[in-house]
Write a protein that holds these residues in place. Sequence first.
Motif, PDB file in Angstrom:
ATOM      1  N   THR A   1      30.939-113.990  34.020  1.00 31.11           N
ATOM      2  CA  THR A   1      31.338-114.691  32.809  1.00 31.11           C
ATOM      3  C   THR A   1      32.035-113.727  31.863  1.00 31.11           C
ATOM      4  O   THR A   1      31.855-112.513  31.930  1.00 31.11           O
ATOM      5  CB  THR A   1      30.104-115.283  32.084  1.00 31.11           C
ATOM      6  N   ARG A   2      32.857-114.282  31.009  1.00 29.86           N
ATOM      7  CA  ARG A   2      33.464-113.480  29.950  1.00 29.86           C
ATOM      8  C   ARG A   2      33.668-114.355  28.732  1.00 29.86           C
ATOM      9  O   ARG A   2      33.554-115.581  28.795  1.00 29.86           O
ATOM     10  CB  ARG A   2      34.785-112.849  30.410  1.00 29.86           C
ATOM     11  N   ARG A   3      33.967-113.694  27.632  1.00 31.24           N
ATOM     12  CA  ARG A   3      34.156-114.390  26.373  1.00 31.24           C
ATOM     13  C   ARG A   3      35.575-114.112  25.908  1.00 31.24           C
ATOM     14  O   ARG A   3      36.022-112.967  25.914  1.00 31.24           O
ATOM     15  CB  ARG A   3      33.138-113.842  25.361  1.00 31.24           C
ATOM     16  N   LEU A   4      36.284-115.170  25.542  1.00 28.28           N
ATOM     17  CA  LEU A   4      37.652-115.008  25.059  1.00 28.28           C
ATOM     18  C   LEU A   4      37.743-115.530  23.632  1.00 28.28           C
ATOM     19  O   LEU A   4      37.371-116.676  23.356  1.00 28.28           O
ATOM     20  CB  LEU A   4      38.617-115.821  25.927  1.00 28.28           C
ATOM     21  N   ARG A   5      38.247-114.699  22.726  1.00 31.05           N
ATOM     22  CA  ARG A   5      38.465-115.164  21.353  1.00 31.05           C
ATOM     23  C   ARG A   5      39.718-116.047  21.325  1.00 31.05           C
ATOM     24  O   ARG A   5      40.580-115.960  22.199  1.00 31.05           O
ATOM     25  CB  ARG A   5      38.603-113.973  20.422  1.00 31.05           C
ATOM     26  N   ALA A   6      39.806-116.888  20.302  1.00 35.54           N
ATOM     27  CA  ALA A   6      40.950-117.803  20.201  1.00 35.54           C
ATOM     28  C   ALA A   6      42.260-117.041  20.281  1.00 35.54           C
ATOM     29  O   ALA A   6      43.212-117.482  20.937  1.00 35.54           O
ATOM     30  CB  ALA A   6      40.860-118.596  18.898  1.00 35.54           C
ATOM     31  N   ASP A   7      42.311-115.882  19.617  1.00 35.39           N
ATOM     32  CA  ASP A   7      43.541-115.084  19.617  1.00 35.39           C
ATOM     33  C   ASP A   7      43.946-114.673  21.027  1.00 35.39           C
ATOM     34  O   ASP A   7      45.126-114.447  21.307  1.00 35.39           O
ATOM     35  CB  ASP A   7      43.354-113.809  18.777  1.00 35.39           C
ATOM     36  N   GLU A   8      42.943-114.535  21.908  1.00 35.36           N
ATOM     37  CA  GLU A   8      43.225-114.110  23.281  1.00 35.36           C
ATOM     38  C   GLU A   8      43.475-115.298  24.209  1.00 35.36           C
ATOM     39  O   GLU A   8      44.190-115.186  25.202  1.00 35.36           O
ATOM     40  CB  GLU A   8      42.039-113.313  23.836  1.00 35.36           C
ATOM     41  N   LEU A   9      42.836-116.440  23.882  1.00 31.05           N
ATOM     42  CA  LEU A   9      42.887-117.601  24.776  1.00 31.05           C
ATOM     43  C   LEU A   9      44.283-118.214  24.858  1.00 31.05           C
ATOM     44  O   LEU A   9      44.771-118.542  25.939  1.00 31.05           O
ATOM     45  CB  LEU A   9      41.870-118.660  24.315  1.00 31.05           C
ATOM     46  N   PHE A  10      44.904-118.388  23.684  1.00 27.74           N
ATOM     47  CA  PHE A  10      46.192-119.092  23.661  1.00 27.74           C
ATOM     48  C   PHE A  10      47.327-118.100  23.869  1.00 27.74           C
ATOM     49  O   PHE A  10      47.505-117.170  23.087  1.00 27.74           O
ATOM     50  CB  PHE A  10      46.363-119.843  22.352  1.00 27.74           C
ATOM     51  N   VAL A  11      48.097-118.323  24.932  1.00 26.08           N
ATOM     52  CA  VAL A  11      49.138-117.379  25.319  1.00 26.08           C
ATOM     53  C   VAL A  11      50.522-117.946  24.997  1.00 26.08           C
ATOM     54  O   VAL A  11      51.417-117.249  24.539  1.00 26.08           O
ATOM     55  CB  VAL A  11      49.029-117.065  26.826  1.00 26.08           C
ATOM     56  N   GLY A  12      50.704-119.227  25.219  1.00 26.28           N
ATOM     57  CA  GLY A  12      51.988-119.865  24.944  1.00 26.28           C
ATOM     58  C   GLY A  12      51.790-121.369  25.023  1.00 26.28           C
ATOM     59  O   GLY A  12      50.673-121.839  25.233  1.00 26.28           O
ATOM     60  N   ALA A  13      52.886-122.121  24.886  1.00 25.39           N
ATOM     61  CA  ALA A  13      52.776-123.574  24.929  1.00 25.39           C
ATOM     62  C   ALA A  13      52.199-124.011  26.281  1.00 25.39           C
ATOM     63  O   ALA A  13      52.771-123.693  27.329  1.00 25.39           O
ATOM     64  CB  ALA A  13      54.138-124.207  24.711  1.00 25.39           C
ATOM     65  N   LEU A  14      51.075-124.689  26.261  1.00 25.63           N
ATOM     66  CA  LEU A  14      50.370-125.170  27.454  1.00 25.63           C
ATOM     67  C   LEU A  14      49.968-124.022  28.380  1.00 25.63           C
ATOM     68  O   LEU A  14      49.736-124.224  29.571  1.00 25.63           O
ATOM     69  CB  LEU A  14      51.221-126.192  28.229  1.00 25.63           C
ATOM     70  N   GLN A  15      49.876-122.819  27.840  1.00 25.15           N
ATOM     71  CA  GLN A  15      49.475-121.663  28.642  1.00 25.15           C
ATOM     72  C   GLN A  15      48.292-120.968  27.989  1.00 25.15           C
ATOM     73  O   GLN A  15      48.344-120.608  26.811  1.00 25.15           O
ATOM     74  CB  GLN A  15      50.625-120.668  28.748  1.00 25.15           C
TER      75      GLN A  15
END
Lengths: 281, 159
Positions: free
Chosen positions: A140-154
Amino acid sequence: MKCPPFDYHRATSVADAVDALQAAGDEGKILAGGQSLVPVLALRLARPAVLVDVNRIPGLAGLERRDGVLHAGALVRHLALADQRQHPLAAEAARWIGHTAIRSRGTLAGSLAHADPAAELPAVLRACDGAVQVAGPSGTRRLRADELFVGALQSALADTEMITGVELPVPDAWGFAEFARRHGDFAVVSVAAARFGERVRIVVGGVAGVPHLVDAGDLATVDGDVSDDRVTLLAAAAADDVDPASDLHGSAGYRRALTEQMTLRALADLAGHLRPVREPA
Amino acid sequence: MKITVTVNGERHRLDVEPRRTLVDALRDDLGLTGTHVGCEHGVCGACTVLVDGEPVRACLMLAVQADGASVATVEGLAGDDGTLHPLQEAFSRCHGLQCGACTPGMLMTAVHLLDTDPDPGRETIRAEMSGNICRCTGYTGIVDAVAEAARRRVTSETS
């Protein structure tokens, strides 16, 4: 308008879902609420070989507030998020999603994983500096919002990973505003504003590939009440800080103007007083 | 894939392809053509049915996902003797339909609305019905019909 053929796996646990995704290589796709995925399939914009249905995995629909953070399971439906009172900003944003027949199926984690930059919940996750818990083949890992969203629909999620839970810090004060052409449509522009202590975080949806966190510098630090003057300055700063594109739904200039208006409304809500003007100028 | 689904109180066993949507299963496998197919991507609302009591776009749910579920469709609204459901009567009286394409979805959406909010105002009715598109009526007759059905129900329950 029929979906292309696919194999279907009804996952019984998170580990089972991850196994199925791994077995599918990069040809697997998680089916949660299906409110975005099934249209994509019907329009044949994607042809996954395997759908891994996570809807019946037990234990993923919980909502619990602990230490100032709402911990939500991946399968919390938008209707349940709209009904809870532990995180009022998330509740208000969820009410703006589609219609009741969409909110009854659509899920919190599904919306985040889909990463539509005009969607409500990604903006809320970023405004609250939230995070997602992710399960994958290597743990498991934890992703902050800043890390989760990479681009449109990505998103930063691998094909074999699945969001299992969402952490939404509860702001001290909040506001939300959205403009869409028709009731229930995706926002042309939406704004989620959240205050944590002296910091005000403003996130604008619909103006970039990811929900845009406004850099307002020192203006975003507030001691005491948020004054009308500060609201006006922050809204202007938000409009300056976005760099929207023009498309069928609105020009860049229109989106910039909406950013200022929606930020005014969201911050007026946050400050606890509603401004008389409710329509864009 | 084999599934069991209860529709309007009747249990059915079906063998469906995974890609079959619930609305296609209802119409083509069970012959229940009252539920209509419109846009097939979740925009128009014509295929709205209730799954375990909640409104769902039947074009956005796979039939295999309804395994074990209880589905309510427009065929279940009228009585066995053909007596119309109060909402169906109100739609008829208030000109809440013309061509009828949207009507099953409108009715099922309205059934759920009145189940959860027995006395909605016109604004609430408009907001809740806004996910169902009608190209004939201009909506006024539909809003009138839902409002009248609500009024009659409240009146009959208090009299």
